[in-house]
Motif scaffolding. Structure first.
Motif, PDB file in Angstrom:
ATOM      1  N   UNK A 281      15.263   2.709   1.353  1.00 47.29           N
ATOM      2  CA  UNK A 281      15.902   2.326  -0.402  1.00 47.29           C
ATOM      3  C   UNK A 281      17.369   2.967   0.375  1.00 47.29           C
ATOM      4  N   UNK A 282      16.971   4.140   1.413  1.00 41.34           N
ATOM      5  CA  UNK A 282      18.527   4.936   1.569  1.00 41.34           C
ATOM      6  C   UNK A 282      19.597   4.182   2.688  1.00 41.34           C
ATOM      7  N   UNK A 283      18.949   3.271   3.507  1.00 38.33           N
ATOM      8  CA  UNK A 283      19.684   2.209   4.060  1.00 38.33           C
ATOM      9  C   UNK A 283      19.579   2.603   4.595  1.00 38.33           C
ATOM     10  N   UNK A 284      18.657   3.414   5.469  1.00 41.85           N
ATOM     11  CA  UNK A 284      18.337   4.185   7.168  1.00 41.85           C
ATOM     12  C   UNK A 284      17.426   2.652   7.198  1.00 41.85           C
ATOM     13  N   UNK A 285      18.026   2.257   9.093  1.00 38.50           N
ATOM     14  CA  UNK A 285      17.347   1.024   9.581  1.00 38.50           C
ATOM     15  C   UNK A 285      16.627   1.414  11.044  1.00 38.50           C
TER      16      UNK A 285
ATOM     17  N   UNK B 199       1.066  -1.026   0.196  1.00 37.93           N
ATOM     18  CA  UNK B 199       0.079  -0.308   0.385  1.00 37.93           C
ATOM     19  C   UNK B 199       1.209   1.449   0.363  1.00 37.93           C
ATOM     20  N   UNK B 200       0.473   2.525  -0.109  1.00 34.48           N
ATOM     21  CA  UNK B 200       0.316   4.101  -0.463  1.00 34.48           C
ATOM     22  C   UNK B 200       1.558   3.574   0.907  1.00 34.48           C
ATOM     23  N   UNK B 201       1.515   3.321   2.617  1.00 34.31           N
ATOM     24  CA  UNK B 201       2.380   3.839   3.554  1.00 34.31           C
ATOM     25  C   UNK B 201       3.472   3.106   3.307  1.00 34.31           C
ATOM     26  N   UNK B 202       3.289   1.665   3.097  1.00 39.62           N
ATOM     27  CA  UNK B 202       4.375   1.151   2.612  1.00 39.62           C
ATOM     28  C   UNK B 202       6.079   1.663   2.133  1.00 39.62           C
ATOM     29  N   UNK B 203       4.977   2.169   0.527  1.00 43.61           N
ATOM     30  CA  UNK B 203       5.872   3.166  -0.300  1.00 43.61           C
ATOM     31  C   UNK B 203       7.109   4.525   0.584  1.00 43.61           C
ATOM     32  N   UNK B 204       6.094   4.994   1.487  1.00 44.31           N
ATOM     33  CA  UNK B 204       6.014   5.846   2.383  1.00 44.31           C
ATOM     34  C   UNK B 204       7.207   5.754   3.338  1.00 44.31           C
ATOM     35  N   UNK B 205       7.282   4.167   3.702  1.00 45.75           N
ATOM     36  CA  UNK B 205       8.001   4.101   4.975  1.00 45.75           C
ATOM     37  C   UNK B 205       9.532   3.613   4.557  1.00 45.75           C
ATOM     38  N   UNK B 206       9.637   3.186   3.427  1.00 38.07           N
ATOM     39  CA  UNK B 206      11.037   2.479   2.877  1.00 38.07           C
ATOM     40  C   UNK B 206      11.633   3.229   1.406  1.00 38.07           C
ATOM     41  N   UNK B 207      10.270   4.068   1.081  1.00 39.70           N
ATOM     42  CA  UNK B 207      11.218   5.422   0.124  1.00 39.70           C
ATOM     43  C   UNK B 207      11.084   4.986  -1.489  1.00 39.70           C
ATOM     44  N   UNK B 208       9.876   3.750  -1.391  1.00 34.45           N
ATOM     45  CA  UNK B 208      10.472   3.145  -3.113  1.00 34.45           C
ATOM     46  C   UNK B 208       9.163   3.895  -3.589  1.00 34.45           C
ATOM     47  N   UNK B 209       8.609   3.290  -4.990  1.00 32.50           N
ATOM     48  CA  UNK B 209       7.675   3.673  -5.216  1.00 32.50           C
ATOM     49  C   UNK B 209       7.917   2.449  -5.756  1.00 32.50           C
ATOM     50  N   UNK B 210       5.749   2.238  -6.002  1.00 33.47           N
ATOM     51  CA  UNK B 210       5.042   1.077  -5.874  1.00 33.47           C
ATOM     52  C   UNK B 210       5.328   0.018  -6.802  1.00 33.47           C
ATOM     53  N   UNK B 211       6.128   0.495  -8.000  1.00 32.92           N
ATOM     54  CA  UNK B 211       6.852  -0.623  -8.469  1.00 32.92           C
ATOM     55  C   UNK B 211       8.123  -0.867  -8.787  1.00 32.92           C
ATOM     56  N   UNK B 212       8.732  -0.268  -8.052  1.00 32.67           N
ATOM     57  CA  UNK B 212       9.917  -0.575  -7.195  1.00 32.67           C
ATOM     58  C   UNK B 212       9.640  -1.392  -6.551  1.00 32.67           C
ATOM     59  N   UNK B 213       9.152  -1.550  -5.514  1.00 33.80           N
ATOM     60  CA  UNK B 213       9.001  -1.702  -4.068  1.00 33.80           C
ATOM     61  C   UNK B 213       8.188  -3.276  -4.932  1.00 33.80           C
ATOM     62  N   UNK B 214       7.650  -3.608  -5.968  1.00 30.80           N
ATOM     63  CA  UNK B 214       6.608  -4.756  -6.035  1.00 30.80           C
ATOM     64  C   UNK B 214       7.808  -5.810  -6.405  1.00 30.80           C
TER      65      UNK B 214
END
Length: 701
Positions: A231-235, A178-193
């Motif tokens: 995506x930026x490596x932040x944990x 979902x959108x929040x997943x993308x917001x959490x990790x800094x990826x777009x939806x297509x990149x995350x899938x």
């Protein structure tokens, strides 16, 4: 769906359009009507004017209508609440612009519920091939529409959820985010899938996935914490809730992920705050404990634990009173929780290390949340030594107070004695001076006044004799006539009696002044006499007469006498006259000072007229003498001290501040009366003397 009443004209051949009224030529049309009536579906047939030609039984049943209610009536009369798009689409079908159309929209049922209806509309043609009207099919799609809406709402809620949501396949691939997943990790939806769960979750690997998958499958859900990488490596730490799902023969896991970095920080801050709080409590120089509503210890500070040689942890969850060393403290706790008070203070005794100590206990309730019962903090300060010091200090203060009272009483007596001594000294001197003056003046005055009377008689005889000579010898010698002219005998005859009369009046005036001096100074023996108060006032005014005359351009002071009818009064006349003298003197000074101030500041738009008003009257068994002036006046702080010995507001070196103090003593102590003062700054001052008409027996001694 029962609609509102419509026109119920019955259908006949005359209602058909032109070209359709010949039944032989339009057998196909009649067959179509019959077909519509008996078809097992909700269907109706309309002409070019949108009037009903036929309707199936299921149509009538579906809409809860009778055939007579619709045949020959317009479709828009039967269904007046159709959307505007319905009519637009129907008109396009009738002219052949479109071949058919479908439309879905909600309608309100007779019971008020909302139903979703689906319309399918297509034209029918005559034998000539022209469009004769419309065939309408309808069905209710409420369940399907509701399901569709629910699915859309579910997807919308999932897409916009505050938490990140991942659908994971059995191989660890990401099937949905979902959108929040993308917001959490800094990826777009297509990149995350295109990633796997292993690229994100640092706590999960391909080796442990099968075991982990089976665990979730067995329990249907699982909750745990892990670390995610952006995506930026932040944990950052996360909390994961995983549910096992099967859909179309495939296995999935739905992971709901929440960032718990703030919570972790809060927990860390809380732990640090708790440690700091404990450190602060340990630094408090007293016994601190906090207790729950069920009367159990939630915690104590180090001082309290040390007082009983126990570790802090041994108090936790123990019932109040488990030490049995301070029953008074236990009772205080029980009473405090039994009442609604939020705070309370009490002194209690406690046995600490075998010694009885006194503690001041301060209690304060607090609520951890709105739903919980209150807890309370108790802070005890050891006041044993302080109470001992206070007791000692209290005894010392009491002794000091007694000594102070004795000193004040001695000082008051000393002031009174000093005042009396000065008064007696002044009276003695005044008496001696007046005695000498009156003695020395009285004899010459008596001589002068006695001889003036004889001189008046002699002069009258001589003038009478001269008059007889002038009558009997109207023509005197020239020398005598010349002397008569030189000495102005006519004027002497007229003015000499007046001159002797003025001398007699002057002598009488001197005699009155001497008498007033003797009366004022009390040369007579100091004893109670019954006198006319007005005469005492008049004698004092006579002595001060020259002071009422204006000085330094100041107008004369006007004395207004508002005398009432007074009886004779028992008093000490000389001492009472002294009181009048002091008050009149103060009044004269006040009006003169006001004139000087007004003249200096030049703010008196109207001429100032200094005035002293004397009012006398009887009040029950007292007489009241009010002496008021329109002088400078004083503020309350000043006139409240005006009778204190040695207190003065005058700048003159001759003023010792004793006149009014002596006056009060003479009125209060000597005559058992009252002397009061009231003043208003800039307006003036009034002194009120009240003395009894008759003195009591105790005053006569």
């Amino acid at each position: 769906m029962k609609q509102r009443p419509i026109n119920t004209n019955t259908y006949d051949s005359s209602t058909l359009p032109l070209g359709h009224q010949d039944s032989e030529k339009h057998g196909t049309y009649n067959q179509l009507c019959q077909f519509i009536k008996h078809i097992p579906a909700a269907m109706a047939m309309l002409d070019q004017e949108m009037c009903y030609l036929a309707a199936s039984g299921m149509w009538l049943q579906y809409w809860q209508l009778e055939s007579s209610e619709i045949i020959g009536n317009l479709h828009y009369q039967v269904f007046p609440n159709l959307p505007s798009s319905w009519q637009g689409q129907a008109e396009k079908c009738l002219v052949g612009t479109i071949g058919q159309f479908e439309l879905e929209h909600p309608m309100t049922a007779t019971n008020g519920s909302i139903l979703w209806v689906k319309w399918k509309v297509k034209p029918w043609h005559t034998d000539e091939g022209i469009i004769g009207g419309l065939i309408i099919f309808t069905e209710e799609i409420t369940p399907e529409k509701q399901l569709e809406q629910q699915l859309e709402l579910t997807k919308l809620a999932t897409d916009n959820a505050a938490d990140a949501i991942f659908w994971i396949t059995v191989n660890g691939e990401l099937y949905y985010v979902n959108k929040q997943s993308c917001n959490f990790l800094g990826y777009s939806e297509s990149e995350l899938l295109q990633l796997t769960i292993f690229d994100i979750d640092l706590g999960l690997s391909r080796e442990v996935l099968p075991t982990y998958w089976q665990q979730v499958k067995n329990q249907n859900s699982l909750r745990f914490e892990s670390d995610f990488r952006t995506k930026t490596g932040h944990i950052f730490p996360v909390e994961i809730n995983v549910n096992y799902l099967e859909f179309n023969g495939n296995e999935y896991q739905c992971a709901i992920v929440r960032d718990i970095s703030p919570q972790k920080k809060i927990n860390l801050d809380l732990r640090e705050a708790k440690e700091q709080f404990q450190a602060v409590l340990n630094a408090v120089p007293g016994l601190v404990s906090w207790i729950s509503a069920d009367l159990r210890y939630l915690g104590v500070n180090q001082h309290l634990a040390n007082a009983y040689n126990l570790p802090i942890e041994s108090f936790i969850n123990q019932e109040v009173g488990f030490l049995q060393t301070s029953p008074e403290f236990n009772d205080f706790v029980y009473d405090f929780f039994a009442k609604a008070d939020l705070t309370n203070v009490r002194e209690v005794k406690a046995n600490v290390r075998g010694k009885t100590r006194i503690y001041l206990i301060v209690a304060q309730k607090y609520y951890r949340d709105k739903a919980s019962l209150p807890a309370a903090v108790f802070v005890g300060l050891d006041i044993t030594e302080r109470l001992a010091m206070e007791d000692s200090l209290r005894h010392g203060q009491e002794k000091f107070r007694q000594q102070t009272e004795q000193l004040e009483e001695t000082l008051q007596k000393l002031n009174s004695a000093t005042t009396q001594l000065i008064q007696k000294h002044k009276t003695s001197i005044l008496g001696q001076v007046v005695a000498g003056v009156t003695h020395e003046v009285n004899n010459p005055v008596n001589f002068i006044s006695g001889n003036i009377g004889l001189a008046i008689n002699y002069v009258q005889d001589l003038l009478y004799l001269i008059d007889m000579y002038q009558q009997n010898y109207p023509h005197p010698l020239p020398e005598i006539e010349s002397e008569i002219e030189d000495i102005e005998l006519d004027f002497i005859q007229e003015d000499l009696p007046k001159l002797l009369g003025s001398m007699m009046i002057g002598a009488e005036r001197i005699r009155d002044v001497v008498r007033s001096l003797r009366q004022f100074s009390g040369l007579e023996a100091e004893s109670i006499k019954t006198i006319d108060i007005h005469k005492g006032l008049e004698s004092t005014l006579l002595i001060l007469q020259n002071q009422f005359q204006g000085k330094g351009n100041c107008p004369d002071i006007k004395v207004v006498k508002n005398y009432g009818s007074l009886p004779y009064v028992e008093c000490y006349p000389g001492e009472l006259n002294q009181v009048f003298m002091h008050i009149f003197t103060n009044a004269i000074d006040a009006v003169e000072e006001k004139y000087r101030n007004l003249n200096t500041k030049k703010i008196n738009s109207q001429p100032f007229e200094p005035e002293i008003l004397i009012t006398t009257e009887v009040k029950d068994n007292y007489i009241a003498i009010a002496i008021a002036d329109n002088g400078i006046g004083v503020v309350e702080e000043v006139y409240s001290r005006i009778f204190e010995p040695l207190f003065t507001t005058k700048k003159s070196e001759n003023s010792m501040g004793l006149g009014l103090s002596i006056s009060e003593e003479l009125i209060v102590d000597k005559h058992q009366g009252k002397l009061s003062c009231k003043s208003l700054i800039g307006e003036g001052t009034e002194f009120m003397i009240e003395i009894p008409i008759k003195l009591s027996l105790s005053d006569r001694q």
